[in-house]
Design a protein around this motif. Structure first.
Motif: not given
Length: 795
Positions: A656-666
Motif C-alpha cells: 500500500t502507498y501514501l504519496w505526499s500528494t495524498n494519492d494512494t496508487t502505485q
C-alpha cells in the motif's frame, strides 16, 4: 393590646370608662360611638351646632402630677368648613369649684383658675381686646384661664394651615412627664405644644392632685363639637400551664401606660409606678419570664384609669425517668430482656425502636431511649440506657483482631483478664484525672475466654466473652507464575480448591474451577461460610511460545520478571549466544532493566529460569519482515513539465502507498516541479519504508526575432523587440548585436531584453537592411546557443 405569649382560653375584660366615671356640664351630652374614632368606650357632644352653647366633660378621678400622665382622645370640630366656632379646650384645673368658664372666644375655659389650658381654636376673634388669634385653626397654651397671655403659641393645628372643622375626626395626645416636667400635645401624631416647667408649684401652688377634662363653646357662630375616649382592655388568660423546667413570657404594653406593675403573690416583679418611667416606653421593660407556679397579678393605669387582672401559672411535673442505671450488662442470647417505663395513668410512650407500648423486648445490644409524655400539658421526659452483651461469643478471622471495649461515665472499677490470668486493662487502683475512652479498648487476637470485672456506681458486673479464631481458606496456587502456550485451541484450567467455600474470580466467575485461554493475571477471592473470612491468591500466566515478528531494522523487546526468580537465562538457538544470564546471582536490589534485551536477528530464543523451586523452560520464535524496496534510483530528475507530465512509480507491487500528494496508487503523474515522497507499507506486519524524489522542470529556450519594424512614431511597431519561448531568467550570458551593411555596430545589449528604436548615437538610421547576431547559454545546463538574421528598417 395583648402581649402574653401563651394559649389563652378564658378572658376577663376591664374597660377604662363607663357611664359612672365622668360629669357632664351644661349642653354636654353622651352620644353613640363615632365610627371614625375607631374603638371607643364613650363619646360626648360638648356643644350642639347652635349659637351661644357651652358644655364640659370632667373626669371624676383626679390626676396626680407627681406621676406621668399620657392620654389619647378623639376630637371632632363639626363640618362648617372654616366658618365654625369656637373650639375645644383641654383643661387641668385645681380645687376650685368652677366647672364652666367664659364662653365664646374663651372656649368655655376663660377665667377658670388655677388651670393649664390647651386650646383647639377654630375661629379667629378679631374684636376682643388682648386675644391674639390666627386666621387659621390653631392651638396655644394658657395658664389660669387668661386667654390674653399665651404661654406658647398660637400655632396652626395642621402643618399645612388647613381647617379641622370639615367633618373629620382628629387624634389628640397629651403627655406629661413628671420626671422632666415636660408637657407636650400631639395633634394627628404631630407635636404642636412642647412646654417645660414646674406647673405643680408655679400654677397649682404645690397641689399635685388636679381635675382634668374638656370644655367647648359657641357664640354668634356655631359648630358640632365632640370628644371620644378610647376603649382600653386587658386580656390575660385565667391560667397558663407549662412543663417543669420551662418558662413563659408574660407581657403587656400600651403606649398610654402611666403606671405599671406585675406581682407574684405578694412580691413585686416589675414596677414603674415611680418616676423612673422611660420615655418612650421600652417594650422590654414590660416583659419577664415566669417559671414558678402560682398567681401573677397585673396592675396598669391608662388615661388616668386603673385596671387589674391576674393569671395563674400551673407547672406540670415531668414524668419519672425510666431507668435506674445508664448501662446494663447481660446475656441477650439466654435472656428475654424487657425494658419497662414507669406507668402513670394517661402517659404515652415512644421508644427509639418506634414502639409505643410501656414495655419492649430487647434482643440486641445497643442504645435504647424512651420518651414519656404526660397527658395534661404533653410534658416529656427522655431516658436512655445502654445494653451491652458480653456473654455472646466473639469470632474473628485468622490474622485479624477483635475490638473489645466498655465505657460509661459512672465506672468506678474496671478490669479485663484472659483465661490464663493475664490482665489486659486494670483501673481498680484509680482512674486517671481525665478518663480517656481509648484506655478502655484492647485488641485481642488469641482464641479463648476473656473476663470483664466492672463496677458502675454501686452495681457490680462480671461477664465473659469467648473469642473464636476462624482459619482463612488455603491459597490454591503452588506457584505465583506459570508459562503456558495458548496457540490454537489450547486452554488452561485453574482450580481454587477449598471445596464448600464461595469464590469470586477476577473474570467475575464464581465456580471453583475456571478455564482460561489467554495469558495474564488471574485473581481469586475465596470466602469461607462460617464468618465470611476471605483469602486471596494470584496466578500469572505468561506465554512465550507465541512467535514475535518485527520489521527489518527494528528490534524486539524481550523481558521476563517476577520477584521470586532465582535463576534466569536467555539463549539464541542458532549460535548459542547467551543474551542474559543471572544464574550466578542477582544484583541487589534486583533491577527490572537487567531482564530486558532487544534482539533484531530472526531465529529461536530459549528462556531458562527458576522461580522458587520451579524450573521453567520455554522458547520464542522471532521473525524479521523485510522492508519494501526504495523505488527511486536517483534523488532528482529533470523534465519539461510544460510539455508533458512525468510518471512516478513506487514499485513494490502488492503493498500500500501514501504519496505526499495524498494519492494512494502505485504510480502518480506530476505536472509541477517539487519534492515528492512516498510511504510504502507491506501487508504482513505493516512495515514501512520511505523514499523521496525532486522533480525539476526545464524546457529549452528559443528566441523569436522579427525581420522588419517601422520606427516612424505612429505607435505601431516602433521598436524592434526579441521575444523568448521561456522566461528570461532561464538563460544567462545573453548578448544581442545589430550591424549595418558596412559591418558597423549600431545597437548592442547584454543580459537584458532587446528594445531598439532604429537610432544610433541618438540619430535616426536610414531605411534599409541590417544584420543581427546573438549568443546565450542555458541557465540550467550551460549549453551555448548562437543565431543571426536580417532586419528591414522601414520608416
Amino acid at each position: 393590646m395583648k402581649l402574653l405569649l401563651a394559649t389563652i382560653s378564658v378572658f376577663c375584660t376591664f374597660l377604662v370608662y363607663s357611664q359612672f366615671d365622668y360629669d357632664t356640664i351644661n349642653d354636654a351630652r353622651s352620644i353613640p360611638a363615632i365610627n371614625s374614632c375607631g374603638n371607643v368606650d364613650a363619646c360626648f357632644s360638648l356643644t350642639p351646632d347652635e349659637n351661644y352653647k357651652s358644655g364640659a366633660v370632667w373626669d371624676t378621678k383626679k390626676i396626680n402630677l407627681n406621676n406621668n400622665f399620657d392620654a389619647t382622645f378623639c376630637l371632632t370640630f363639626g363640618n362648617r368648613n372654616g366658618w365654625g366656632a369656637d373650639g375645644i379646650s383641654f383643661i387641668m384645673r385645681g380645687d376650685n369649684q368652677d366647672t364652666m368658664g367664659n364662653l365664646g372666644a374663651w372656649l368655655g375655659a376663660g377665667a377658670i383658675s388655677p388651670s393649664v389650658i390647651i386650646e383647639f381654636d377654630t375661629y379667629e376673634n378679631t374684636d376682643i381686646p388682648g386675644i391674639t388669634d390666627l386666621a387659621v385653626d390653631h392651638t396655644a397654651l394658657y395658664f389660669n384661664g387668661d386667654f390674653t397671655n399665651a404661654i406658647l403659641g398660637p400655632t396652626t393645628l395642621l402643618t399645612n394651615s388647613g381647617n379641622v372643622d370639615v367633618g373629620n375626626s382628629h387624634s389628640v395626645r397629651v403627655v406629661w412627664n413628671a420626671g422632666t416636667q415636660r408637657l407636650r400635645m400631639f395633634f394627628d401624631g404631630v407635636q404642636r405644644i412642647n412646654y417645660q416647667g414646674d406647673i405643680v408649684n408655679n400654677v397649682f401652688t404645690g397641689n399635685n392632685l388636679i381635675t382634668w377634662g374638656f370644655t367647648a363653646s359657641t357664640g354668634g357662630v356655631s359648630n358640632l363639637q365632640q370628644v371620644c375616649f378610647p376603649k382600653y382592655q386587658i386580656s390575660l388568660a385565667d391560667t397558663k400551664t407549662i412543663c417543669e423546667g420551662d418558662s413563659v413570657l408574660l407581657s403587656y404594653y400600651n403606649p398610654n401606660i402611666t403606671s405599671y406593675r406585675w406581682r407574684y403573690e405578694i412580691d413585686t416583679i416589675k414596677n414603674w409606678n415611680s418616676l423612673d418611667f422611660s420615655i418612650p416606653f421600652n417594650l422590654d421593660d414590660s416583659s419577664f419570664y415566669a417559671t414558678q407556679a402560682g398567681k401573677y397579678y397585673f396592675e396598669v393605669e391608662l388615661n388616668n384609669q386603673a385596671l387589674k387582672d391576674s393569671i395563674e401559672l400551673i407547672v406540670v411535673p415531668l414524668p419519672q425517668k425510666a431507668f435506674a442505671n445508664d448501662v446494663d450488662l447481660l446475656c441477650l442470647a439466654e435472656t428475654n430482656y424487657v425494658l419497662t417505663a414507669p406507668q402513670t395513668t394517661g402517659d404515652t410512650y415512644l421508644w427509639s425502636t418506634g414502639a409505643i407500648s410501656q414495655q419492649i423486648n430487647v434482643a440486641t445490644e445497643g442504645e435504647y431511649s424512651v420518651t414519656i409524655t404526660e397527658p395534661i400539658n404533653s410534658c416529656q421526659t427522655t431516658d436512655n440506657i445502654k445494653i451491652i452483651n458480653f456473654c455472646k461469643d466473639e469470632s474473628i478471622c485468622e490474622g485479624d483482631s477483635a475490638t473489645i471495649s466498655f465505657y460509661t461515665e459512672n465506672i468506678t472499677s474496671y478490669k479485663w483478664t484472659f483465661e490464663d490470668g493475664t490482665v489486659f486493662k486494670n483501673w481498680n487502683s484509680g482512674f486517671p484525672t481525665l478518663f480517656d475512652l481509648n484506655d478502655t479498648v484492647f485488641y485481642p487476637s488469641q482464641m479463648g475466654r476473656y473476663y470483664l470485672d466492672i463496677a458502675i456506681g454501686t452495681q457490680v458486673f462480671r461477664d465473659s466473652l469467648d473469642l473464636t479464631v476462624v482459619p482463612l481458606p488455603s491459597k490454591p496456587f503452588v506457584e505465583e507464575i506459570i508459562l503456558n502456550c495458548f496457540e490454537g485451541n489450547n486452554t488452561y484450567s485453574l482450580n481454587a480448591q477449598n471445596t464448600g467455600n464461595s469464590y469470586l474470580w477476577s473474570t467475575n466467575e464464581t465456580s471453583q474451577q475456571i478455564t482460561v485461554n489467554t495469558f495474564g493475571k488471574y485473581d481469586v477471592e475465596i470466602t469461607e461460610p462460617q464468618l465470611s473470612c476471605k483469602n486471596f491468591d494470584t496466578l500469572k500466566i505468561v506465554s512465550f511460545c507465541k512467535d514475535t515478528s518485527i520489521c527489518a531494522g527494528d528490534f524486539a523487546t524481550i523481558s521476563f520478571y517476577e520477584d521470586n526468580i532465582t535463576s534466569y537465562k536467555w539463549t539464541y538457538k542458532e549460535d548459542g549466544t547467551v543474551h542474559k544470564d543471572w544464574n550466578t546471582g542477582f544484583p541487589t536490589p534486583f533491577d527490572l532493566n537487567d531482564t530486558v534485551f532487544y534482539p533484531s536477528q530472526a531465529g529461536t530464543y530459549y528462556l531458562d529460569l527458576k522461580i522458587k523451586s520451579q524450573i521453567i523452560k520455554d522458547s520464542m520464535e522471532l521473525a524479521v519482515v523485510p522492508l519494501p524496496l526504495k523505488p527511486f534510483v536517483e534523488t532528482e530528475i529533470t523534465s519539461c513539465l510544460d510539455q508533458k507530465e512525468y510518471v512516478l512509480d513506487a514499485l513494490n507491487s502488492g503493498n500500500t502507498y501514501l504519496w505526499s500528494t495524498n494519492d494512494t496508487t502505485q504510480q502518480i503523474s506530476v505536472s509541477e516541479a517539487g519534492l515528492y515522497f512516498v510511504e510504502i507499507t507491506e501487508p504482513i506486519l505493516s512495515c514501512k519504508n520511505y523514499d523521496t524524489l525532486t522533480v525539476i522542470s526545464f524546457c529549452k529556450t528559443d528566441l523569436i526575432c522579427p525581420n522588419i519594424f517601422t520606427p516612424n512614431g505612429d505607435l505601431l511597431n516602433d521598436y524592434y523587440e526579441v521575444t523568448f519561448t521561456n522566461d528570461f531568467t532561464w538563460i544567462k550570458d545573453f548578448q544581442f548585436r545589430v550591424f549595418n551593411r558596412w559591418n558597423e555596430l549600431v545597437y548592442s545589449v547584454e543580459n537584458q531584453t532587446v528594445k531598439w528604436d532604429g537610432t544610433f548615437n541618438e540619430k535616426e538610421l536610414t531605411n534599409g537592411v541590417y544584420f543581427y547576431i546573438f549568443t546565450y547559454k542555458d541557465a540550467f545546463s550551460d549549453e551555448e546557443f548562437k543565431g543571426n538574421g536580417n532586419i528591414q528598417l522601414v520608416r
